[in-house]
Design a protein around this motif. Structure first.
Motif, PDB file in Angstrom:
ATOM      1  N   LEU A 182       0.548  -1.417   0.045  1.00 48.07           N
ATOM      2  CA  LEU A 182      -0.168   0.052  -0.158  1.00 48.07           C
ATOM      3  C   LEU A 182       0.175   1.556   0.243  1.00 48.07           C
ATOM      4  N   TYR A 183       0.630   2.294  -1.153  1.00 47.14           N
ATOM      5  CA  TYR A 183       0.888   3.103  -0.939  1.00 47.14           C
ATOM      6  C   TYR A 183       0.125   4.680  -1.556  1.00 47.14           C
ATOM      7  N   TRP A 184       0.620   5.554  -1.596  1.00 43.20           N
ATOM      8  CA  TRP A 184      -0.443   7.077  -1.594  1.00 43.20           C
ATOM      9  C   TRP A 184      -0.543   7.796  -2.092  1.00 43.20           C
ATOM     10  N   TYR A 185      -1.202   9.172  -3.115  1.00 43.02           N
ATOM     11  CA  TYR A 185      -0.524   9.594  -3.567  1.00 43.02           C
ATOM     12  C   TYR A 185      -1.290  11.219  -3.018  1.00 43.02           C
ATOM     13  N   HIS A 186      -0.452  12.476  -2.286  1.00 34.26           N
ATOM     14  CA  HIS A 186      -1.306  13.764  -2.048  1.00 34.26           C
ATOM     15  C   HIS A 186      -0.465  14.792  -2.272  1.00 34.26           C
ATOM     16  N   PRO A 187      -0.840  15.536  -2.165  1.00 32.30           N
ATOM     17  CA  PRO A 187      -0.787  17.281  -2.144  1.00 32.30           C
ATOM     18  C   PRO A 187       0.289  17.432  -1.537  1.00 32.30           C
ATOM     19  N   HIS A 188       1.726  18.244  -1.930  1.00 24.33           N
ATOM     20  CA  HIS A 188       2.472  18.277  -1.394  1.00 24.33           C
ATOM     21  C   HIS A 188       3.553  19.765  -1.828  1.00 24.33           C
ATOM     22  N   VAL A 189       2.537  20.745  -1.531  1.00 20.44           N
ATOM     23  CA  VAL A 189       2.781  22.226  -1.892  1.00 20.44           C
ATOM     24  C   VAL A 189       3.285  23.087  -0.679  1.00 20.44           C
ATOM     25  N   HIS A 190       4.499  23.487  -0.268  1.00 21.62           N
ATOM     26  CA  HIS A 190       4.775  23.404   0.920  1.00 21.62           C
ATOM     27  C   HIS A 190       4.333  24.831   1.196  1.00 21.62           C
ATOM     28  N   GLY A 191       4.055  24.702   2.521  1.00 17.40           N
ATOM     29  CA  GLY A 191       3.389  25.480   2.760  1.00 17.40           C
ATOM     30  C   GLY A 191       1.776  25.470   3.262  1.00 17.40           C
ATOM     31  N   PHE A 192       1.252  24.742   2.364  1.00 15.72           N
ATOM     32  CA  PHE A 192      -0.240  24.629   1.915  1.00 15.72           C
ATOM     33  C   PHE A 192      -0.726  22.846   2.132  1.00 15.72           C
ATOM     34  N   SER A 193       0.364  21.831   1.927  1.00  9.32           N
ATOM     35  CA  SER A 193       0.183  20.598   2.265  1.00  9.32           C
ATOM     36  C   SER A 193      -1.162  20.363   3.263  1.00  9.32           C
ATOM     37  N   SER A 194      -0.982  21.091   4.522  1.00  7.32           N
ATOM     38  CA  SER A 194      -1.733  21.094   5.852  1.00  7.32           C
ATOM     39  C   SER A 194      -3.311  21.273   5.572  1.00  7.32           C
ATOM     40  N   ARG A 195      -3.471  21.628   4.958  1.00 16.17           N
ATOM     41  CA  ARG A 195      -4.882  22.655   4.703  1.00 16.17           C
ATOM     42  C   ARG A 195      -5.253  21.950   3.752  1.00 16.17           C
ATOM     43  N   GLN A 196      -4.671  20.997   2.776  1.00 19.79           N
ATOM     44  CA  GLN A 196      -5.061  20.407   1.488  1.00 19.79           C
ATOM     45  C   GLN A 196      -5.151  19.056   1.534  1.00 19.79           C
ATOM     46  N   VAL A 197      -4.255  18.540   2.754  1.00 20.45           N
ATOM     47  CA  VAL A 197      -4.653  17.228   3.115  1.00 20.45           C
ATOM     48  C   VAL A 197      -5.880  16.791   4.329  1.00 20.45           C
ATOM     49  N   LEU A 198      -5.425  17.788   5.046  1.00 17.33           N
ATOM     50  CA  LEU A 198      -6.825  17.745   6.254  1.00 17.33           C
ATOM     51  C   LEU A 198      -7.721  17.987   5.517  1.00 17.33           C
ATOM     52  N   GLY A 199      -8.547  18.353   4.566  1.00 16.06           N
ATOM     53  CA  GLY A 199      -9.630  19.499   4.047  1.00 16.06           C
ATOM     54  C   GLY A 199     -10.021  17.849   2.287  1.00 16.06           C
ATOM     55  N   GLY A 200      -8.541  16.581   2.685  1.00 21.50           N
ATOM     56  CA  GLY A 200      -9.312  15.240   1.944  1.00 21.50           C
ATOM     57  C   GLY A 200      -8.552  14.414   0.757  1.00 21.50           C
ATOM     58  N   ALA A 201      -7.465  15.416   0.658  1.00 19.89           N
ATOM     59  CA  ALA A 201      -6.596  14.891  -0.781  1.00 19.89           C
ATOM     60  C   ALA A 201      -5.907  13.896  -0.430  1.00 19.89           C
ATOM     61  N   SER A 202      -6.095  13.509  -1.197  1.00 24.66           N
ATOM     62  CA  SER A 202      -5.364  11.590  -0.263  1.00 24.66           C
ATOM     63  C   SER A 202      -6.149  10.357  -1.365  1.00 24.66           C
ATOM     64  N   GLY A 203      -5.213   9.682  -1.562  1.00 22.33           N
ATOM     65  CA  GLY A 203      -5.898   8.405  -2.699  1.00 22.33           C
ATOM     66  C   GLY A 203      -5.151   6.858  -1.558  1.00 22.33           C
ATOM     67  N   ALA A 204      -5.223   6.468  -2.417  1.00 22.18           N
ATOM     68  CA  ALA A 204      -4.684   5.030  -1.988  1.00 22.18           C
ATOM     69  C   ALA A 204      -3.825   4.356  -3.542  1.00 22.18           C
ATOM     70  N   ILE A 205      -2.500   4.101  -3.303  1.00 24.36           N
ATOM     71  CA  ILE A 205      -1.687   2.923  -4.637  1.00 24.36           C
ATOM     72  C   ILE A 205      -1.205   1.854  -3.876  1.00 24.36           C
ATOM     73  N   ILE A 206      -2.003   0.789  -4.975  1.00 30.37           N
ATOM     74  CA  ILE A 206      -2.099  -0.811  -4.187  1.00 30.37           C
ATOM     75  C   ILE A 206      -0.401  -1.373  -5.553  1.00 30.37           C
ATOM     76  N   VAL A 207       0.425  -1.642  -4.728  1.00 26.27           N
ATOM     77  CA  VAL A 207       1.099  -2.636  -5.993  1.00 26.27           C
ATOM     78  C   VAL A 207       1.020  -4.462  -5.564  1.00 26.27           C
TER      79      VAL A 207
END
Ligand SMILES: [Cu+2]
Length: 581
Positions: A182-207
């Protein structure tokens, strides 16, 4: 605790998009980031599978301001479904077109509270080198994958897609030797990662192929659970009666401070596949399994700051009976990774998952007539940390009519070959470095102001991560293996993460552990004034993979710490005489 934001200048975003016509058009009422109701059934995310070695998809990232002032962020497919699970085999190609449809949800709030924007010198319109990082900028990090840190693959330092940009193509190949898991994808915009991920920006990747690493998984139904945190739905509610004795302490940022009691108001609510489980009564999400059935649960902690400590209890009358969970993989790496036998399943009464980390474990359903409960047990985050109390997450019912999971692991599979490289734990490190987490009061005389956050290489001067600097604090050569001692000089937990690389935990608080698997996130215990010295972990860092060549980041995965500057740069230089790969 929350950091101060690294503010290079306040810009009122409404003026940032030229004529602003497209922005206004997007201001019309809409609901893209809809979420399931409290206490509803946990649905699995939609699975997208590669076909003939390729997975191609179009993903929009959108956001929506809520009445309570919070903002939801979501990854949406053309059919409207959110946060799909991307399923690929080693060697497969992922072609992901990301369409930034974010709006500035801070428009209309006073300028002092509006989004601030980092503008680095040389701002340009090319998303591969766009220096504008704002709340409406987008990019993706493919957490855990050993892919190159370059634009269109896994670069987060310079890639910043603006709402005015056309869809941006990510094109990357899952390495042939990527561990299945199990891996995952999420935003990594410096200074704004927390608000975007807290808002729900994430998903799973399965190898795919975890059953090839562990034959006890053959034929098991599997289920992906993404646990996210979000701002409290009922921030002003008093604790429920059972919690009434727990104090509600507020830290200097207004978050609920660690009470050390396992109770009281949490810093954040949690959700399970977007079903919220809100404070103060925590009505659990629902899930049915066939009585006594075994399933592989693949759990991602996509929280911005919340630690999980998962356990399952069965309710037999008034009694709760703790069950054991069969851990088989951590951070995408099967426990069999070292090639040593006899560690295929580790049965544990609870499993700790730091923000950003993953755990894959076998769970046995309750027998008929017995109810089960997945809970997260309290995590002591330290005197400076947030409150992560005991709370239920999922109520598990045993039913012969339980719907099957979306997917079941193959019933037979060729065992995974051992990797070509020697096991990391048997390699002698080239050198040892020490890094430390530390915090500083912005103004020691004014405790109402938050902390400054640093992740420093020992011997260098502590400084918040500077997004305008390309000077790495660590330089290594591809092929090197190093030991890094990560020390925590603060009074709260931090979770160390490095891009592109998995590492082995060699020592924990000075004691040898030599874990027979690898991780990409490790929790580092908090320090305590009565200790002599600081708590630390020793990690064996693996830079042997040619895909690690380039410049990338290591940071704390409590995302407001990362946004606040608890991050550093490493450059992996090509090995002298190595080929172009
Ligand atoms: Cu941290």
């Amino acid at each position: 605790m929350r950091p101060i934001k690294l503010v290079l200048g306040y810009v009122f975003l409404a003026g940032c998009f030229g004529s602003g016509g497209s922005v206004l058009a997007r201001d019309a009422p809409r609901e893209f980031c809809s979420r399931p109701a409290v206490a509803s059934t946990v649905e699995e995310p939609e699975d997208l599978r590669s076909n003939d070695g390729v997975l191609k998809l179009h993903l929009s990232v959108r956001n929506e301001r809520q009445k309570d002032g919070s903002t939801r962020f979501c990854y949406v497919l053309e059919n409207g479904s959110q946060s799909p699970t991307l399923r690929l085999n080693p060697g497969d190609l992922l072609v992901l077109s990301l369409d930034n449809q974010l709006i500035d949800t801070d428009v209309g709030t006073p300028p002092a509270k509006a989004s601030h924007v980092h503008r680095m010198p040389g701002a340009a319109s090319d998303p591969c080198s766009n220096a504008t990082m704002s709340l409406s900028s987008a990019n993706l990090h493919f957490h855990g994958l050993a892919i190159p840190p370059v634009c269109h693959q896994d670069d987060v330092l310079h890639t910043s897609i603006q709402p005015s940009d056309p869809p941006f193509e990510y094109r990357l190949r899952i390495p042939d030797d990527e561990p299945p898991g199990l891996y995952w994808y999420h935003p990594h915009v410096h200074g704004f990662s927390s608000r975007q991920v807290l808002g729900g920006a994430s998903g799973a990747i399965i190898v795919e192929g975890v059953e090839r690493a562990n034959s006890s998984l053959l034929g098991l139904p599997e289920r992906v659970l993404v646990i996210r945190d979000q701002d409290l739905l009922n921030p002003d509610a008093p604790p429920s009666s059972s919690d009434a004795q727990a104090p509600v302490l507020i830290d200097r940022d207004g978050d609920a401070a660690n009470t050390g009691t396992g109770a009281g108001r949490p810093a954040k609510d949690l959700s399970v596949n977007f079903v919220p489980v809100p404070y103060p009564d925590y009505p659990p999400a629902k899930l049915a399994m066939k009585p006594g059935e075994r399933q592989l649960w693949r759990v991602l902690n996509a929280s911005s700051v919340t630690y999980l400590n998962l356990a399952v209890v069965f309710k037999r009358g008034p009694r709760f009976q703790a069950q054991h969970l069969g851990l088989v993989a951590v951070d995408g790496v099967p426990l069999t990774a070292s090639g040593s036998v006899g560690h295929a399943i580790e049965w544990r009464p609870s499993i700790m998952i730091s923000p950003g980390a993953r755990a894959e474990f076998i769970i046995t359903a309750p027998p008929a007539g017995v109810d089960g409960l997945l809970v997260t047990r309290t995590v002591n985050t330290g005197p400076g940390g947030e409150n992560d109390p005991n709370r239920p997450l999922i109520s598990i019912s045993a039913s012969t009519n339980a719907a099957p999971t979306h997917s079941t692991l193959p019933a037979s599979a060729k065992p995974l070959p051992l990797t070509a490289l020697p096991w990391l734990g048997s390699v002698t490190p080239t050198r040892t470095r020490k890094l430390y987490f530390s915090e500083d009061a912005v103004d020691p005389k004014d405790p109402s102001i938050a902390q400054k956050f640093y992740l420093t290489v020992d011997g260098q001067t502590p400084a918040a991560f500077d997004p305008t600097s390309s000077e790495p604090s660590i330089v290594v050569k591809q092929g090197d293996v190093e030991d890094w001692i990560i020390e925590n000089r603060s009074t709260e937990l931090h979770a160390f993460h490095i891009h592109q690389v998995h590492f082995q935990v060699v020592e924990w608080l000075g004691l040898p552990v030599n874990e027979p698997f690898l991780r990409d996130v490790i929790n580092v215990p908090f320090s305590n004034p009565s200790m002599s010295g600081y708590p630390s972990v020793r990690l064996r860092m693996d830079f042997r993979d040619p895909n690690t060549v380039g410049t990338f980041v290591f940071h704390c995965h409590l995302l407001d710490h990362e946004d606040g500057g608890m991050m550093g740069l490493i450059r992996v230089e090509p090995r002298p005489g190595a080929g172009s790969d």
